[in-house]
Design an enzyme around this catalytic site. Structure first.
Site, PDB file in Angstrom:
ATOM      1  N   SER A   8       0.857  -1.190   0.000  1.00 32.36           N
ATOM      2  CA  SER A   8       0.000   0.000   0.000  1.00 32.36           C
ATOM      3  C   SER A   8       0.885   1.228   0.000  1.00 32.36           C
ATOM      4  O   SER A   8       1.640   1.451   0.957  1.00 32.36           O
ATOM      5  CB  SER A   8      -0.882   0.024   1.250  1.00 32.36           C
ATOM      6  OG  SER A   8      -1.350   1.357   1.450  1.00 32.36           O
ATOM      7  N   HIS A  33      -1.347  -1.364  -4.186  1.00 34.34           N
ATOM      8  CA  HIS A  33      -2.611  -1.031  -3.522  1.00 34.34           C
ATOM      9  C   HIS A  33      -2.659   0.478  -3.305  1.00 34.34           C
ATOM     10  O   HIS A  33      -1.742   1.060  -2.724  1.00 34.34           O
ATOM     11  CB  HIS A  33      -2.655  -1.779  -2.192  1.00 34.34           C
ATOM     12  CG  HIS A  33      -3.920  -1.647  -1.413  1.00 34.34           C
ATOM     13  ND1 HIS A  33      -5.034  -2.442  -1.640  1.00 34.34           N
ATOM     14  CD2 HIS A  33      -4.252  -0.826  -0.378  1.00 34.34           C
ATOM     15  CE1 HIS A  33      -5.990  -2.113  -0.771  1.00 34.34           C
ATOM     16  NE2 HIS A  33      -5.548  -1.132   0.001  1.00 34.34           N
ATOM     17  N   ASP A  35      -4.870   3.546  -1.667  1.00 33.70           N
ATOM     18  CA  ASP A  35      -5.921   3.842  -0.699  1.00 33.70           C
ATOM     19  C   ASP A  35      -6.496   5.229  -0.944  1.00 33.70           C
ATOM     20  O   ASP A  35      -5.891   6.241  -0.582  1.00 33.70           O
ATOM     21  CB  ASP A  35      -5.345   3.774   0.719  1.00 33.70           C
ATOM     22  CG  ASP A  35      -5.076   2.345   1.136  1.00 33.70           C
ATOM     23  OD1 ASP A  35      -6.022   1.532   1.112  1.00 33.70           O
ATOM     24  OD2 ASP A  35      -3.921   2.034   1.478  1.00 33.70           O
ATOM     25  N   MET A  37      -9.067   7.990  -0.013  1.00 32.40           N
ATOM     26  CA  MET A  37      -9.887   8.388   1.147  1.00 32.40           C
ATOM     27  C   MET A  37     -10.420   9.799   0.927  1.00 32.40           C
ATOM     28  O   MET A  37      -9.687  10.665   0.452  1.00 32.40           O
ATOM     29  CB  MET A  37      -9.044   8.370   2.423  1.00 32.40           C
ATOM     30  CG  MET A  37      -8.371   7.049   2.708  1.00 32.40           C
ATOM     31  SD  MET A  37      -7.560   7.067   4.312  1.00 32.40           S
ATOM     32  CE  MET A  37      -6.612   5.540   4.234  1.00 32.40           C
ATOM     33  N   HIS A  66      -8.476   0.824  -3.557  1.00 34.44           N
ATOM     34  CA  HIS A  66      -9.350   0.627  -2.393  1.00 34.44           C
ATOM     35  C   HIS A  66     -10.039   1.963  -2.114  1.00 34.44           C
ATOM     36  O   HIS A  66      -9.399   2.928  -1.707  1.00 34.44           O
ATOM     37  CB  HIS A  66      -8.464   0.185  -1.213  1.00 34.44           C
ATOM     38  CG  HIS A  66      -9.203  -0.020   0.063  1.00 34.44           C
ATOM     39  ND1 HIS A  66      -8.560  -0.211   1.264  1.00 34.44           N
ATOM     40  CD2 HIS A  66     -10.536  -0.071   0.350  1.00 34.44           C
ATOM     41  CE1 HIS A  66      -9.457  -0.368   2.230  1.00 34.44           C
ATOM     42  NE2 HIS A  66     -10.661  -0.270   1.700  1.00 34.44           N
ATOM     43  N   MET A  68     -12.156   4.194  -0.093  1.00 28.60           N
ATOM     44  CA  MET A  68     -12.775   4.498   1.204  1.00 28.60           C
ATOM     45  C   MET A  68     -13.473   5.849   1.081  1.00 28.60           C
ATOM     46  O   MET A  68     -13.034   6.863   1.614  1.00 28.60           O
ATOM     47  CB  MET A  68     -11.685   4.505   2.287  1.00 28.60           C
ATOM     48  CG  MET A  68     -11.214   3.093   2.625  1.00 28.60           C
ATOM     49  SD  MET A  68      -9.588   3.067   3.391  1.00 28.60           S
ATOM     50  CE  MET A  68      -8.578   3.127   1.914  1.00 28.60           C
ATOM     51  N   MET A 137     -11.410  -6.203   6.128  1.00 28.15           N
ATOM     52  CA  MET A 137     -10.526  -5.231   6.797  1.00 28.15           C
ATOM     53  C   MET A 137     -10.074  -5.795   8.152  1.00 28.15           C
ATOM     54  O   MET A 137     -10.897  -6.283   8.935  1.00 28.15           O
ATOM     55  CB  MET A 137     -11.251  -3.903   7.016  1.00 28.15           C
ATOM     56  CG  MET A 137     -11.551  -3.110   5.762  1.00 28.15           C
ATOM     57  SD  MET A 137     -10.093  -2.702   4.768  1.00 28.15           S
ATOM     58  CE  MET A 137      -9.097  -1.732   5.914  1.00 28.15           C
ATOM     59  N   ASP A 175      -6.357  -6.413   4.874  1.00 33.55           N
ATOM     60  CA  ASP A 175      -5.742  -5.082   4.793  1.00 33.55           C
ATOM     61  C   ASP A 175      -5.751  -4.431   6.171  1.00 33.55           C
ATOM     62  O   ASP A 175      -6.815  -4.217   6.752  1.00 33.55           O
ATOM     63  CB  ASP A 175      -6.568  -4.241   3.795  1.00 33.55           C
ATOM     64  CG  ASP A 175      -5.993  -2.854   3.557  1.00 33.55           C
ATOM     65  OD1 ASP A 175      -4.926  -2.522   4.092  1.00 33.55           O
ATOM     66  OD2 ASP A 175      -6.654  -2.099   2.802  1.00 33.55           O
TER      67      ASP A 175
HETATM   68  C1  DX5 Z   1      -6.141   1.450   5.963  1.00 31.83           C
HETATM   69  C2  DX5 Z   1      -5.750   1.222   4.527  1.00 31.83           C
HETATM   70  C3  DX5 Z   1      -4.626   0.297   4.375  1.00 31.83           C
HETATM   71  C4  DX5 Z   1      -3.321   0.733   4.960  1.00 31.83           C
HETATM   72  C5  DX5 Z   1      -2.493  -0.479   5.199  1.00 31.83           C
HETATM   73  O1  DX5 Z   1      -7.131   2.386   6.035  1.00 31.83           O
HETATM   74  O2  DX5 Z   1      -6.841   0.697   3.807  1.00 31.83           O
HETATM   75  O3  DX5 Z   1      -4.441  -0.116   3.037  1.00 31.83           O
HETATM   76  O4  DX5 Z   1      -2.564   1.584   4.179  1.00 31.83           O
HETATM   77  O5  DX5 Z   1      -2.214  -0.435   6.440  1.00 31.83           O
HETATM   78  P1  DX5 Z   1      -0.861  -0.855   7.150  1.00 31.83           P
HETATM   79  O6  DX5 Z   1       0.016   0.341   7.164  1.00 31.83           O
HETATM   80  O7  DX5 Z   1      -1.380  -1.229   8.482  1.00 31.83           O
HETATM   81  O8  DX5 Z   1      -0.272  -1.999   6.407  1.00 31.83           O
HETATM   82 ZN    ZN Z   2      -6.367  -0.321   1.784  1.00 30.22          ZN
END
Ligand code: DX5
Ligand code: ZN
Length: 221
Positions: A8, A33, A35, A37, A66, A68, A137, A175
């Site tokens: 990620s 990956h 993320d 947000m 991903h 969010m 999750m 994740d």
């Molecule tokens: C959390 C994200 C993850 C995050 C991974 O909200 O969806 O993808 O970056 O987390 P860690 O750093 O715990 O591997």
């Molecule tokens: Zn993620």
């Protein structure tokens, strides 16, 4: 079954994005990956289409996006156009889950559904045939570097059972808090795709960490 590792980039150094992506590629990552947000579905704000586009130019690895975000369908076309290969939406933000998943496939991407730690697997049972990926999750989403929720392996085992009962070939992704000390528990429970941000990017040798995580799975019966 092979363990797929998805770094990620949330924990990457964006000022050195091309080096960080090259490191993932050299280290044998199976996908990247991303993320996304929006500051609404989760408290944090990260990035969107521009980042997908930038990473697309740096690698041919699959981009696992991903989302969010609230109203994820607003972004499907632009993200697919920017080079996403897979989009995963949260069931908590998807009242029309079946239609939304079908739309992701229509755009040529793999369709994923994510469940937060407090969300039951029942919420995805009716759409299993629309799923290419189920994301369980293992932290509450919003930030990298959080602690793995200890009850997660048991939920992952139930998710694996549900997919196999439905004869689904969907990937089962985890994740949050995935690291050397947690990955074996979710691998044993039936996960096959492992997102790791902090564990990889904070390691003294991030490239080696990708291999180390995969090797732990391969050595765990
Ligand atoms: C959390 C994200 C993850 C995050 C991974 O909200 O969806 O993808 O970056 O987390 P860690 O750093 O715990 O591997
Ligand atoms: Zn993620």
């Amino acid at each position: 079954m092979k363990a797929r590792i998805a770094p990620s980039i949330l924990s990457a150094d964006f000022s050195r994005l091309s080096d960080e992506i090259a490191m993932c590629v050299d280290g044998g990552a199976d996908m990247i990956h991303l993320d996304v947000m929006d500051g609404r579905f989760v408290p944090n704000i990260t990035f969107g289409e521009k980042m997908i586009d930038a990473v697309r130019k740096l690698t041919s690895l699959p981009l696992d996006v991903h989302m969010m975000v609230e109203e994820p369908e607003k972004y499907f076309e632009t993200f697919a156009g920017a080079g996403a290969n897979g989009m995963t939406i949260h069931v908590e933000a998807a009242p029309h889950l079946q239609r939304q998943l079908a739309r992701i496939r229509e755009l040529g991407c793999t369709a994923g559904a994510a469940v937060n730690p407090g969300t039951s697997l029942v919420t995805v049972r009716e759409v299993i045939s629309d799923l290419d990926l189920l994301l369980v999750m293992t932290v509450n989403p919003g930030f990298g570097g959080q602690e793995f929720i200890a009850t997660s392996p048991e939920k992952v085992a139930r998710a694996r059972q549900m997919l196999s009962d439905a004869r689904s070939h969907a990937a089962l992704e985890v994740d949050g808090g995935i690291a050397r000390d947690t990955i074996a528990s979710v691998w044993r429970a039936g996960a096959d795709t492992f997102v790791a941000g902090y564990a990889i990017f904070s390691a003294s040798d991030p490239k080696a960490e990708i291999a180390a995580l995969r090797n732990i799975c391969m050595e765990t019966a």
